[in-house]
Design a protein around this motif. Structure first.
Motif, PDB file in Angstrom:
ATOM      1  N   THR A   1      -4.128  -0.728  -9.390  1.00 60.79           N
ATOM      2  CA  THR A   1      -5.077  -1.409  -9.568  1.00 60.79           C
ATOM      3  C   THR A   1      -6.109  -2.579  -9.272  1.00 60.79           C
ATOM      4  OG1 THR A   1      -5.862   0.038 -11.325  1.00 60.79           O
ATOM      5  CG2 THR A   1      -6.560   0.995  -9.215  1.00 60.79           C
ATOM      6  N   GLN A   2      -5.017  -3.211  -9.928  1.00 62.55           N
ATOM      7  CA  GLN A   2      -4.780  -4.282 -10.933  1.00 62.55           C
ATOM      8  C   GLN A   2      -3.805  -5.201 -10.171  1.00 62.55           C
ATOM      9  OE1 GLN A   2      -7.840  -5.259 -12.637  1.00 62.55           O
ATOM     10  NE2 GLN A   2      -8.480  -2.971 -12.351  1.00 62.55           N
ATOM     11  N   GLY A   3      -3.415  -5.106  -9.999  1.00 60.57           N
ATOM     12  CA  GLY A   3      -2.735  -6.201  -8.915  1.00 60.57           C
ATOM     13  C   GLY A   3      -1.873  -5.769  -7.709  1.00 60.57           C
ATOM     14  N   ASP A   4      -0.872  -6.247  -7.361  1.00 62.14           N
ATOM     15  CA  ASP A   4      -0.089  -5.992  -5.524  1.00 62.14           C
ATOM     16  C   ASP A   4      -0.068  -5.207  -5.543  1.00 62.14           C
ATOM     17  OD1 ASP A   4       2.355  -6.320  -3.577  1.00 62.14           O
ATOM     18  OD2 ASP A   4       0.083  -7.473  -3.432  1.00 62.14           O
ATOM     19  N   VAL A   5      -0.068  -4.007  -4.873  1.00 65.10           N
ATOM     20  CA  VAL A   5       0.113  -2.771  -4.744  1.00 65.10           C
ATOM     21  C   VAL A   5       1.541  -2.110  -4.017  1.00 65.10           C
ATOM     22  CG1 VAL A   5       0.178  -0.416  -3.246  1.00 65.10           C
ATOM     23  CG2 VAL A   5      -2.345  -1.862  -3.788  1.00 65.10           C
ATOM     24  N   VAL A   6       2.373  -3.168  -3.753  1.00 68.72           N
ATOM     25  CA  VAL A   6       3.868  -3.294  -3.269  1.00 68.72           C
ATOM     26  C   VAL A   6       4.436  -4.244  -4.256  1.00 68.72           C
ATOM     27  CG1 VAL A   6       5.668  -3.844  -1.750  1.00 68.72           C
ATOM     28  CG2 VAL A   6       3.390  -3.876  -0.680  1.00 68.72           C
TER      29      VAL A   6
ATOM     30  N   VAL B   1      15.066  -2.324  -2.852  1.00 68.32           N
ATOM     31  CA  VAL B   1      13.418  -3.504  -3.673  1.00 68.32           C
ATOM     32  C   VAL B   1      14.456  -5.147  -3.493  1.00 68.32           C
ATOM     33  CG1 VAL B   1      12.934  -3.207  -5.628  1.00 68.32           C
ATOM     34  CG2 VAL B   1      13.750  -0.896  -4.983  1.00 68.32           C
ATOM     35  N   ALA B   2      15.199  -5.162  -3.646  1.00 67.03           N
ATOM     36  CA  ALA B   2      15.734  -6.903  -3.899  1.00 67.03           C
ATOM     37  C   ALA B   2      15.200  -7.708  -2.514  1.00 67.03           C
ATOM     38  CB  ALA B   2      16.930  -6.838  -3.911  1.00 67.03           C
ATOM     39  N   VAL B   3      15.310  -7.190  -1.533  1.00 67.82           N
ATOM     40  CA  VAL B   3      14.705  -7.580  -0.221  1.00 67.82           C
ATOM     41  C   VAL B   3      13.776  -7.884   0.293  1.00 67.82           C
ATOM     42  CG1 VAL B   3      14.529  -7.531   2.763  1.00 67.82           C
ATOM     43  CG2 VAL B   3      16.988  -6.681   1.078  1.00 67.82           C
ATOM     44  N   VAL B   4      12.332  -6.897  -0.346  1.00 70.04           N
ATOM     45  CA  VAL B   4      11.410  -6.391  -0.555  1.00 70.04           C
ATOM     46  C   VAL B   4      10.327  -7.516  -1.172  1.00 70.04           C
ATOM     47  CG1 VAL B   4       9.418  -5.239  -0.295  1.00 70.04           C
ATOM     48  CG2 VAL B   4      10.984  -4.810   0.545  1.00 70.04           C
TER      49      VAL B   4
ATOM     50  N   GLU C   1       8.043   6.958  -1.658  1.00 68.04           N
ATOM     51  CA  GLU C   1       6.661   6.473  -2.460  1.00 68.04           C
ATOM     52  C   GLU C   1       6.716   4.694  -1.391  1.00 68.04           C
ATOM     53  OE1 GLU C   1       3.764   5.419  -5.957  1.00 68.04           O
ATOM     54  OE2 GLU C   1       5.699   6.772  -6.309  1.00 68.04           O
ATOM     55  N   VAL C   2       8.021   3.543  -2.038  1.00 64.79           N
ATOM     56  CA  VAL C   2       7.502   2.446  -1.177  1.00 64.79           C
ATOM     57  C   VAL C   2       7.003   2.400   0.118  1.00 64.79           C
ATOM     58  CG1 VAL C   2       9.120  -0.126  -1.270  1.00 64.79           C
ATOM     59  CG2 VAL C   2       9.103   1.914  -3.612  1.00 64.79           C
ATOM     60  N   LEU C   3       7.759   3.271   1.096  1.00 64.41           N
ATOM     61  CA  LEU C   3       7.112   2.955   2.235  1.00 64.41           C
ATOM     62  C   LEU C   3       6.134   3.815   2.631  1.00 64.41           C
ATOM     63  CD1 LEU C   3       8.156   2.287   4.960  1.00 64.41           C
ATOM     64  CD2 LEU C   3       8.908   5.167   4.630  1.00 64.41           C
TER      65      LEU C   3
ATOM     66  N   SER D   1       0.433   2.193   3.285  1.00 65.25           N
ATOM     67  CA  SER D   1      -0.971   2.555   3.815  1.00 65.25           C
ATOM     68  C   SER D   1      -1.585   1.109   2.805  1.00 65.25           C
ATOM     69  CB  SER D   1      -1.223   3.572   2.686  1.00 65.25           C
ATOM     70  OG  SER D   1      -0.804   3.209   1.394  1.00 65.25           O
ATOM     71  N   SER D   2      -0.961   0.442   2.449  1.00 69.80           N
ATOM     72  CA  SER D   2      -1.744  -0.678   2.019  1.00 69.80           C
ATOM     73  C   SER D   2      -1.448  -1.878   3.186  1.00 69.80           C
ATOM     74  CB  SER D   2      -0.944  -1.376   0.900  1.00 69.80           C
ATOM     75  OG  SER D   2       0.204  -1.425   1.238  1.00 69.80           O
ATOM     76  N   ALA D   3      -0.813  -2.066   4.524  1.00 65.68           N
ATOM     77  CA  ALA D   3      -1.114  -2.633   5.366  1.00 65.68           C
ATOM     78  C   ALA D   3      -1.995  -2.052   6.599  1.00 65.68           C
ATOM     79  CB  ALA D   3       0.583  -3.124   5.701  1.00 65.68           C
ATOM     80  N   ALA D   4      -1.725  -0.434   6.764  1.00 64.61           N
ATOM     81  CA  ALA D   4      -2.442  -0.486   7.811  1.00 64.61           C
ATOM     82  C   ALA D   4      -4.602  -0.905   7.215  1.00 64.61           C
ATOM     83  CB  ALA D   4      -2.469   0.903   7.374  1.00 64.61           C
ATOM     84  N   LEU D   5      -4.245  -0.861   6.042  1.00 66.00           N
ATOM     85  CA  LEU D   5      -6.447  -0.813   4.905  1.00 66.00           C
ATOM     86  C   LEU D   5      -6.070  -2.508   4.354  1.00 66.00           C
ATOM     87  CD1 LEU D   5      -6.111   2.651   3.578  1.00 66.00           C
ATOM     88  CD2 LEU D   5      -7.069   1.948   5.551  1.00 66.00           C
ATOM     89  N   GLY D   6      -5.549  -3.426   5.049  1.00 64.57           N
ATOM     90  CA  GLY D   6      -5.921  -4.406   4.920  1.00 64.57           C
ATOM     91  C   GLY D   6      -5.267  -5.151   2.867  1.00 64.57           C
ATOM     92  N   ALA D   7      -5.137  -4.397   2.372  1.00 58.78           N
ATOM     93  CA  ALA D   7      -4.430  -4.401   1.315  1.00 58.78           C
ATOM     94  C   ALA D   7      -3.178  -4.967   0.780  1.00 58.78           C
ATOM     95  CB  ALA D   7      -4.226  -3.091   0.064  1.00 58.78           C
ATOM     96  N   ALA D   8      -2.102  -5.700   1.932  1.00 59.42           N
ATOM     97  CA  ALA D   8      -1.444  -6.190   2.181  1.00 59.42           C
ATOM     98  C   ALA D   8      -0.914  -6.419   3.359  1.00 59.42           C
ATOM     99  CB  ALA D   8      -0.084  -5.087   1.574  1.00 59.42           C
ATOM    100  N   THR D   9       0.304  -7.597   3.707  1.00 60.43           N
ATOM    101  CA  THR D   9       1.096  -7.839   5.219  1.00 60.43           C
ATOM    102  C   THR D   9       2.608  -7.358   5.133  1.00 60.43           C
ATOM    103  OG1 THR D   9      -1.084  -9.349   5.278  1.00 60.43           O
ATOM    104  CG2 THR D   9       1.336  -9.413   6.768  1.00 60.43           C
ATOM    105  N   LEU D  10       2.477  -6.612   6.159  1.00 63.39           N
ATOM    106  CA  LEU D  10       4.071  -5.998   6.721  1.00 63.39           C
ATOM    107  C   LEU D  10       4.964  -7.375   7.202  1.00 63.39           C
ATOM    108  CD1 LEU D  10       4.298  -2.248   6.783  1.00 63.39           C
ATOM    109  CD2 LEU D  10       4.846  -3.492   5.052  1.00 63.39           C
ATOM    110  N   ASP D  11       5.533  -7.884   7.003  1.00 65.14           N
ATOM    111  CA  ASP D  11       6.949  -8.583   7.412  1.00 65.14           C
ATOM    112  C   ASP D  11       7.923  -8.172   8.059  1.00 65.14           C
ATOM    113  OD1 ASP D  11       8.011  -9.070   5.041  1.00 65.14           O
ATOM    114  OD2 ASP D  11       7.020 -11.075   5.264  1.00 65.14           O
ATOM    115  N   GLY D  12       8.724  -8.993   8.901  1.00 66.77           N
ATOM    116  CA  GLY D  12       9.720  -8.626   8.548  1.00 66.77           C
ATOM    117  C   GLY D  12      10.800  -7.641   8.064  1.00 66.77           C
ATOM    118  N   ARG D  13      11.385  -9.073   6.181  1.00 66.44           N
ATOM    119  CA  ARG D  13      11.685  -8.570   5.493  1.00 66.44           C
ATOM    120  C   ARG D  13      12.022  -7.520   4.859  1.00 66.44           C
ATOM    121  NH1 ARG D  13       9.117  -9.791   0.221  1.00 66.44           N
ATOM    122  NH2 ARG D  13       8.135 -10.787   1.455  1.00 66.44           N
TER     123      ARG D  13
END
Length: 298
Positions: free
Chosen positions: A82-87, A127-130, A248-250, A255-267
């Protein structure tokens, strides 16, 4: 197959739990206080429905350790997400496979098989790629959420090992240990932090009671997730449980991208594919005794 599916359902619950926790916080209740209040309610309800569950602690004293490990896992993860970047938090949490393999080897005698090591390596590559964004060095804890995410991951690895070690303990006693442990650790943390001025006490005005609905829904999901975790982790090797739970990472990323809390790119998508591939490989790994699951020579 069923244990793997149960673990996937638990991973889904935790992968999307960041959203209700943020909604609760928006109503004036810190996630650590929310964790304490939710688990106090769950522990009390289970105690009333199954009071005999407490008897298991006499025969299985390590249930207390399971409770503490579960408590530190929940406090660290719920606070961090709740305090940091979700992903980022979830990915740091899921450095946990390394801890699980080492702990399983040290305390359960589960020497890692070549297949297990390859699956963990594939998942950690994802994990490293992300995490390895352009201009970002290999991730090290850079903030409180980072530290909390990593500490929670280690605690969750301990939970997995203890669940395997306590597989013969009554299921209700294991569940009560985890719920009560979360209530105690979160409650103590919340009281101490509030006393020190590090967090505010829960807002209990009529205008803020909207958090109760979110808390009730989240509590039901956590109970379901706990049942699935116990069922799956008690039947699979610690290393297999660790890799499957990486899904859970996926769930958190989507969910965070769909709800505007993150952006999913190719990486991020590539990393997610590697993680899911490792989880699927673990789920359909061959039975013990095959070349894939033969322990490494000592």
């Amino acid at each position: 197959m069923a244990p793997a599916l149960a673990l996937l359902l638990n991973a889904f619950v935790w992968g999307v739990s960041w959203f209700p926790f943020r909604q609760i916080e928006a109503h004036g209740v810190h996630p650590v206080w929310a964790t304490a209040l939710i688990y106090i309610a769950i522990a009390l309800a289970l105690s009333m429905v199954r009071p005999q569950a407490w008897r298991g602690f006499a025969a299985w004293p390590r249930l207390a350790l399971l409770g503490l490990a579960a408590g530190f896992t929940n406090v660290g993860f719920n606070w961090a997400v709740t305090q940091g970047d979700v992903v980022r938090v979830v990915l740091l949490f899921y450095l946990m496979p390394l801890w699980s393999v080492l702990l399983g080897w040290a305390f359960l005698g589960e020497r890692p098989t070549p297949g297990a090591l390859l699956r963990v390596a594939l998942a950690l590559t994802g994990v490293a790629v992300v995490l390895k964004a352009p201009g970002v060095e290999w991730p090290v804890p850079a903030s409180l959420p980072d530290w909390l995410g990593m500490a929670a991951g280690f605690s969750f690895a301990v939970v997995n090992v203890l669940l395997r070690d306590l597989h013969a303990a009554p299921g209700m006693s294991r569940a009560l240990a985890m719920f009560a442990g979360c209530a105690v650790v979160a409650g103590a943390t919340a009281l101490a932090a509030t006393g020190l001025g590090a967090m505010a006490a829960p807002a209990m005005t009529l205008a803020s009671v909207g958090w109760l609905g979110w808390a009730a829904a989240l509590g039901l999901g956590l109970v379901l997730g706990n049942v699935c975790l116990q069922y799956g982790a008690a039947r699979l090797a610690a290393s297999a449980t660790a890799v499957i739970m990486l899904s859970e990472v996926l769930f958190a990323s989507v969910s965070s991208a769909a709800l505007g809390a993150a952006t999913l790119d190719g990486r991020v998508l590539l990393g997610g594919v590697l993680i899911v591939a490792a989880a699927a490989w673990s789920s359909f790994a061959r039975t013990p005794g095959s070349d894939d699951d033969r322990p490494l020579p000592t």
